[in-house]
Design a protein around this motif. Sequence first.
Motif, PDB file in Angstrom:
ATOM      1  N   MET A  66      14.150  -8.441   1.437  1.00 40.92           N
ATOM      2  CA  MET A  66      12.845  -8.079   0.863  1.00 40.92           C
ATOM      3  C   MET A  66      12.257  -6.915   1.651  1.00 40.92           C
ATOM      4  O   MET A  66      12.169  -6.971   2.872  1.00 40.92           O
ATOM      5  N   ILE A  67      11.845  -5.896   0.952  1.00 43.86           N
ATOM      6  CA  ILE A  67      11.280  -4.731   1.614  1.00 43.86           C
ATOM      7  C   ILE A  67       9.947  -5.105   2.279  1.00 43.86           C
ATOM      8  O   ILE A  67       9.178  -5.889   1.730  1.00 43.86           O
ATOM      9  N   THR A  68       9.703  -4.554   3.451  1.00 42.04           N
ATOM     10  CA  THR A  68       8.454  -4.860   4.157  1.00 42.04           C
ATOM     11  C   THR A  68       7.421  -3.751   3.933  1.00 42.04           C
ATOM     12  O   THR A  68       7.766  -2.623   3.552  1.00 42.04           O
ATOM     13  N   ALA A  69       6.163  -4.097   4.235  1.00 40.55           N
ATOM     14  CA  ALA A  69       5.088  -3.110   4.121  1.00 40.55           C
ATOM     15  C   ALA A  69       5.349  -1.947   5.072  1.00 40.55           C
ATOM     16  O   ALA A  69       5.075  -0.784   4.744  1.00 40.55           O
ATOM     17  N   GLU A  70       5.894  -2.260   6.233  1.00 37.55           N
ATOM     18  CA  GLU A  70       6.201  -1.229   7.222  1.00 37.55           C
ATOM     19  C   GLU A  70       7.266  -0.267   6.684  1.00 37.55           C
ATOM     20  O   GLU A  70       7.139   0.956   6.828  1.00 37.55           O
ATOM     21  N   GLN A  71       8.307  -0.813   6.061  1.00 36.65           N
ATOM     22  CA  GLN A  71       9.339   0.042   5.463  1.00 36.65           C
ATOM     23  C   GLN A  71       8.754   0.906   4.344  1.00 36.65           C
ATOM     24  O   GLN A  71       9.072   2.088   4.232  1.00 36.65           O
ATOM     25  N   ALA A  72       7.918   0.281   3.531  1.00 36.74           N
ATOM     26  CA  ALA A  72       7.319   1.023   2.412  1.00 36.74           C
ATOM     27  C   ALA A  72       6.468   2.187   2.914  1.00 36.74           C
ATOM     28  O   ALA A  72       6.491   3.292   2.355  1.00 36.74           O
ATOM     29  N   ASP A  96       9.571  -3.690  -4.880  1.00 39.52           N
ATOM     30  CA  ASP A  96      10.523  -4.570  -4.195  1.00 39.52           C
ATOM     31  C   ASP A  96      11.670  -4.933  -5.136  1.00 39.52           C
ATOM     32  O   ASP A  96      11.711  -4.470  -6.288  1.00 39.52           O
ATOM     33  N   ALA A  97      12.603  -5.729  -4.652  1.00 44.39           N
ATOM     34  CA  ALA A  97      13.798  -6.045  -5.432  1.00 44.39           C
ATOM     35  C   ALA A  97      13.484  -6.898  -6.661  1.00 44.39           C
ATOM     36  O   ALA A  97      14.282  -6.974  -7.599  1.00 44.39           O
ATOM     37  N   GLY A  98      12.321  -7.531  -6.667  1.00 46.24           N
ATOM     38  CA  GLY A  98      11.905  -8.305  -7.831  1.00 46.24           C
ATOM     39  C   GLY A  98      11.141  -7.472  -8.845  1.00 46.24           C
ATOM     40  O   GLY A  98      10.588  -7.998  -9.799  1.00 46.24           O
ATOM     41  N   VAL A  99      11.116  -6.151  -8.604  1.00 43.09           N
ATOM     42  CA  VAL A  99      10.490  -5.173  -9.499  1.00 43.09           C
ATOM     43  C   VAL A  99       8.961  -5.333  -9.510  1.00 43.09           C
ATOM     44  O   VAL A  99       8.302  -5.189 -10.534  1.00 43.09           O
ATOM     45  N   ASN A 100       8.414  -5.675  -8.349  1.00 43.09           N
ATOM     46  CA  ASN A 100       6.966  -5.783  -8.198  1.00 43.09           C
ATOM     47  C   ASN A 100       6.466  -4.694  -7.251  1.00 43.09           C
ATOM     48  O   ASN A 100       7.126  -4.383  -6.253  1.00 43.09           O
ATOM     49  N   LEU A 101       5.275  -4.152  -7.541  1.00 45.56           N
ATOM     50  CA  LEU A 101       4.726  -3.038  -6.762  1.00 45.56           C
ATOM     51  C   LEU A 101       4.510  -3.437  -5.304  1.00 45.56           C
ATOM     52  O   LEU A 101       3.918  -4.469  -5.005  1.00 45.56           O
ATOM     53  N   LYS A 102       5.001  -2.605  -4.410  1.00 47.39           N
ATOM     54  CA  LYS A 102       4.814  -2.850  -2.975  1.00 47.39           C
ATOM     55  C   LYS A 102       3.836  -1.833  -2.380  1.00 47.39           C
ATOM     56  O   LYS A 102       2.962  -2.207  -1.605  1.00 47.39           O
ATOM     57  N   ASP A 120      19.520  -2.302   1.971  1.00 48.48           N
ATOM     58  CA  ASP A 120      19.500  -2.519   3.423  1.00 48.48           C
ATOM     59  C   ASP A 120      20.852  -2.125   4.016  1.00 48.48           C
ATOM     60  O   ASP A 120      21.740  -1.649   3.299  1.00 48.48           O
ATOM     61  N   ALA A 121      21.004  -2.307   5.324  1.00 49.65           N
ATOM     62  CA  ALA A 121      22.212  -1.831   6.006  1.00 49.65           C
ATOM     63  C   ALA A 121      23.482  -2.493   5.468  1.00 49.65           C
ATOM     64  O   ALA A 121      24.564  -1.911   5.516  1.00 49.65           O
ATOM     65  N   GLY A 171      -1.317  -0.813  -1.461  1.00 52.88           N
ATOM     66  CA  GLY A 171      -0.462  -1.460  -0.469  1.00 52.88           C
ATOM     67  C   GLY A 171      -0.473  -2.971  -0.636  1.00 52.88           C
ATOM     68  O   GLY A 171      -1.542  -3.564  -0.797  1.00 52.88           O
ATOM     69  N   ARG A 172       0.700  -3.567  -0.651  1.00 55.95           N
ATOM     70  CA  ARG A 172       0.813  -5.029  -0.662  1.00 55.95           C
ATOM     71  C   ARG A 172       1.284  -5.477   0.710  1.00 55.95           C
ATOM     72  O   ARG A 172       2.391  -5.133   1.129  1.00 55.95           O
ATOM     73  N   MET A 173       0.461  -6.242   1.418  1.00 55.82           N
ATOM     74  CA  MET A 173       0.852  -6.749   2.738  1.00 55.82           C
ATOM     75  C   MET A 173       1.959  -7.798   2.578  1.00 55.82           C
ATOM     76  O   MET A 173       2.043  -8.476   1.547  1.00 55.82           O
ATOM     77  N   ASP A 174       2.786  -7.930   3.590  1.00 61.10           N
ATOM     78  CA  ASP A 174       3.863  -8.917   3.525  1.00 61.10           C
ATOM     79  C   ASP A 174       3.267 -10.316   3.378  1.00 61.10           C
ATOM     80  O   ASP A 174       2.380 -10.705   4.141  1.00 61.10           O
TER      81      ASP A 174
END
Lengths: 133, 133, 133, 133
Positions: free
Chosen positions: A1-7, A31-37, A101-102, D40-43
């Motif tokens: 799951m993508i994090t806010a920090e990554q975004a 994110d991977a669930g197609v929801n706005l991050k 991811d890696a 922004g969406r927080m984790d």
Amino acid sequence: MITAEQARKIIAAGEARATEIGVPVNIAVLDAGVNLKAFGRMDGALLGSIDIALGKARTAALFGMPTEAIGEFSKPGGTSPGLEQTNGGLVVFAGGLPLRDASGILIGAVGISGGAVAQDLDIAQAAAAALGN
Amino acid sequence: MITAEQARKIIAAGEARATEIGVPVNIAVLDAGVNLKAFGRMDGALLGSIDIALGKARTAALFGMPTEAIGEFSKPGGTSPGLEQTNGGLVVFAGGLPLRDASGILIGAVGISGGAVAQDLDIAQAAAAALGN
Amino acid sequence: MITAEQARKIIAAGEARATEIGVPVNIAVLDAGVNLKAFGRMDGALLGSIDIALGKARTAALFGMPTEAIGEFSKPGGTSPGLEQTNGGLVVFAGGLPLRDASGILIGAVGISGGAVAQDLDIAQAAAAALGN
Amino acid sequence: MITAEQARKIIAAGEARATEIGVPVNIAVLDAGVNLKAFGRMDGALLGSIDIALGKARTAALFGMPTEAIGEFSKPGGTSPGLEQTNGGLVVFAGGLPLRDASGILIGAVGISGGAVAQDLDIAQAAAAALGN
């Protein structure tokens, strides 16, 4: 799951590249669930590109592919005519990229819009590279 | 009218074939009234293919034909340009098949999405064959 | 992330309970990203309940709460009047439950519709219990 | 007109306050033209709150008022019953605030969702205060 920090890093990297080439853009991260991050509109970016940036990110997240790859499937003579009309409408030109991811797992997607298509893709690549893998 | 038991067998047969050829897919089964009867998303199947599987099953149920037959009518030079825009949008590439009982009566449709178009059709045929008629 | 195997067990457990109390229902299972994972309509279940089962699962997945808890917030005199109109429309009566793994992480939601509200909730609880944690 | 730099500060201030009170939220910033500027969406923030944060910001930007003020007009016995159904649906509980520059000109709005209504309002006030006027 993508994090806010990554975004945040992805958007910052995209904005840095956009500034470098002088093209204000909209940047959407899903994110991977197609929801706005996260989302950012640079000063001067076109309002019509807000929806396109979101649509590119959505298209890339839905299929785990660059948006222009979906365009190949759906173009006249392609294998899947009308594919771009599914899912409430896809955006099938370049500027949306899947984020992995890696280990190659899909964690989301980024969509860029505001410049010429080649510029949007260039910025999307710079943005995606911020994941550092 | 298609039964829950038949829908389950159709999905199981589709999943078995999809596993055999190594392509995780979404499988939708609709009844003859074009209402959702059953659905299954295999692990790893693309999220963008959920809507396409549903759309293929809907298209095949609406017209009692394989989806690609509708594509023939609606393609440039076909008899019914724009047909794919009717009914709120149809999916007109292969992977949706009508389901009929032993006497040929339409009882519903199955839609497959997640692989290449030829793979989706292959899996749809295996799924439909589970009706055993 | 909820698996296809878990979704199948959830639906089977819901159907078993529904059969026990003599109420054919629709059962929808969504993942934590609010995307459809599996669906089953029992023979004789109301067509109008297809959308409600999907809506209950969507509501429970969006908020990680039972649907009726959202109803508490949105009812007259509640803290959030009109909450049920957000997200394209929520279903705020009982029958939708969040699904969590053994460590409490939200992995999706199940929605049941077809019986009286108390019956739908009873069946949803039986369905969710199939996760075994 | 709100700048990207201001939007970033508003989101950062909202996130800082949300972290302080332990409630992960979604934060939306719109400009005075009611167009998305940043998000922004927080984790850990609820997915169902994405749409609500956007809706609160939209409501506050459309009317230049806190969202709960619109709720006063539209509540039973208020002056404008059904007001909340206009503009494609408004969000009329607290958590959306107009943003004004030092001379009181409306430059946009911020919307917060993810916690209890009082928490969302608290965070929105902290976010809006980042404008420093």
